[in-house]
Design a protein around this motif. Structure first.
Motif, short mmCIF file in Angstrom:
data_model
loop_
_atom_site.label_atom_id
_atom_site.label_comp_id
_atom_site.label_asym_id
_atom_site.label_seq_id
_atom_site.Cartn_x
_atom_site.Cartn_y
_atom_site.Cartn_z
N UNK A 1 47.99 36.56 46.78
CA UNK A 1 48.29 37.53 46.16
C UNK A 1 48.83 37.47 44.42
N UNK A 2 50.00 36.73 43.48
CA UNK A 2 50.37 38.06 43.11
C UNK A 2 50.69 36.81 41.72
N UNK A 3 50.46 36.82 40.98
CA UNK A 3 50.39 36.24 39.36
C UNK A 3 51.84 36.40 39.30
N UNK A 4 52.39 34.33 38.82
CA UNK A 4 54.47 34.88 39.32
C UNK A 4 53.70 33.72 37.54
N UNK A 5 54.60 34.08 36.72
CA UNK A 5 55.22 33.44 35.34
C UNK A 5 56.73 33.72 35.33
N UNK A 6 57.48 32.45 35.38
CA UNK A 6 58.56 31.42 35.31
C UNK A 6 58.75 31.60 34.11
#
Length: 100
Positions: A69-74
């Motif tokens: 349920x989270x947006x992740x950017x690496x």
């Protein structure tokens, strides 16, 4: 989860594996213990492949995906930015990045 995302959580993986930084940032964004995250990271992305990409001298940019349920950017500097995805019933988008 509310219809509006909380402020993004930012963490940089300096002396820890990128996967550990992601899990801790997701837990902070969801305000839960890392052991209570309901979806394993490997259900969203191949952790070994992510680590290999980040260790590559030729990688520049960012990789985005969703987990629990989270947006992740690496980012290529091993910075992780996580925010709760808005509950809109549509595909998630990349979270806002502080300072950009």
């Amino acid at each position: 989860m509310s219809a509006y995302p909380t402020s993004p959580v930012e963490r940089t993986a300096r002396d820890e594996p990128i996967t550990e930084a992601i899990v801790w940032a997701v837990a902070e964004a969801k305000d839960v213990d890392p052991l209570d995250i309901d979806v394993p990271l490997y259900d969203s992305i191949d952790p070994d492949a992510l680590e290999r990409i980040l260790d590559s001298d030729s990688f520049e940019g960012r990789i985005g995906f969703s987990v629990a349920g989270c947006d992740v950017v690496v980012y290529d500097d091993r910075r992780v930015v996580v925010s709760e995805a808005p509950d809109t019933g549509t595909e998630p988008s990349a979270p806002p990045v502080p300072g950009e």
